[in-house]
Scaffold this active site. Structure first.
Site, PDB file in Angstrom:
ATOM      1  CG  ASN A   1      -2.965   3.603   0.687  1.00 40.03           C
ATOM      2  OD1 ASN A   1      -2.278   2.621   0.172  1.00 40.03           O
ATOM      3  ND2 ASN A   1      -3.310   3.312   2.225  1.00 40.03           N
TER       4      ASN A   1
ATOM      5  CG  MET B   1       0.046   0.433   2.827  1.00 43.87           C
ATOM      6  SD  MET B   1      -1.457  -0.055   3.822  1.00 43.87           S
ATOM      7  CE  MET B   1       0.079   0.382   4.845  1.00 43.87           C
ATOM      8  CB  CYS B   2       0.618   4.487  -1.637  1.00 46.69           C
ATOM      9  SG  CYS B   2       0.727   3.786  -3.583  1.00 46.69           S
ATOM     10  NE  ARG B   3       3.616   3.162   5.671  1.00 44.91           N
ATOM     11  CZ  ARG B   3       3.717   1.875   5.150  1.00 44.91           C
ATOM     12  NH1 ARG B   3       4.723   1.753   4.938  1.00 44.91           N
ATOM     13  NH2 ARG B   3       3.970   1.090   6.385  1.00 44.91           N
TER      14      ARG B   3
END
Length: 284
Positions: free
Chosen positions: A112, A1-3
């Site tokens: 995200n 996952m992105c942040r």
């Protein structure tokens, strides 16, 4: 996952959130999450508001923890409102045009999450984008497409309603194609005045999102903390994950909730809905 993280308040240097905290965004970018085999090394970006109405933008494919240019910018800039993002790709190539934030005029957007089976749904979703917005799409991510669908469905007039219509449209297209649980998202959005955010997923698993409590309350809770003494009275931050491990600093945003953040935090229910009208395609 992105942040990602967003800040609004009196001007600070982005470094104070990107680098300085014990669990800073940059530290998070190289620290594996429990369900991630790799760190967030697929690029990073910073968008901020300064002297112009249109925000400035820095994006790079370099891992955030090793990019000296990002460190220099974050240490030198002073901004009242900014969005920052570290990317872990979900299929789209690692290239600068796929790094967040995405920009349209005075708007910035970070995300995200993902659209489930994006490649399968992409053509129909793209054809719904308003023709005058289409040329602003220069990358291949589901995130950039989600932003432009929200713009198509009225984001500039009502940001939360535009995001709800975008999510509802993606779910509608996915249902027709037999794609389950299509939307996973926390999003950050700003027009240069307010910070908007939303936490939602079509299925039971929802990515995390937190908002900071007001600084006056934090000073009362931690009177010896130099950090809270330094931050402006009106400072607010929205983050994917807490930046410091102190009770009472962060409040988790409930699932299916949108935020409108300036000097106060307004919570609204986030309810995906069918768009009033879908823009005609170029072939229509």
């Amino acid at each position: 996952m992105c942040r990602w993280l967003g800040y609004v308040g009196d001007p600070i240097t982005p470094r104070e959130l990107l680098y300085d905290p014990e669990r800073s965004l940059i530290e998070q970018s190289r620290r594996h999450a429990p369900d991630m085999p790799l760190p967030n090394g697929d690029g990073s970006g910073l968008g901020w508001y300064g002297r112009r109405e249109v925000p400035a933008l820095f994006r790079t494919t370099a891992p955030a923890w090793g990019d000296e240019n990002l460190l220099e910018l974050a240490s030198e800039i002073s901004s009242r409102l900014f969005l920052a993002h570290v990317r872990a790709g979900t299929g789209a190539p690692v290239q600068q045009t796929n790094c967040h934030p995405f920009r349209y005029r005075n708007w910035l957007f970070v995300h995200n999450g993902y659209i489930n089976e994006h490649a399968r749904l992409r053509r129909e979703l793209l054809l719904a984008v308003r023709p005058d917005l289409f040329g602003n799409i220069v990358g291949t991510t589901d995130s950039e497409l989600m932003f432009h669908l929200a713009l198509t469905f009225g984001l500039q007039d009502d940001p939360v309603a535009g995001l709800e219509a975008m999510a509802g449209f993606v779910e509608e297209v996915a249902e027709a194609a037999g794609v389950p649980e299509p939307v996973q998202m926390t999003v950050g959005l700003t027009d240069g005045s307010r910070l908007y955010a939303a936490r939602y997923a079509s299925g039971p698993v929802v990515n995390s999102l937190f908002v900071s409590e007001d600084v006056e309350s934090l000073r009362a809770l931690y009177p010896s903390s130099e950090r809270f003494a330094h931050f402006p009275d009106n400072a607010r931050a929205v983050v994917s994950e807490p930046l410091v491990d102190l009770p009472g600093v962060w409040r988790e945003v409930p699932v299916a909730t949108a935020l409108v953040v300036d000097e106060t935090v307004q919570e609204l229910p986030f309810e995906p809905r069918r768009p009033v009208a879908v823009a005609p395609s170029a072939t229509g």
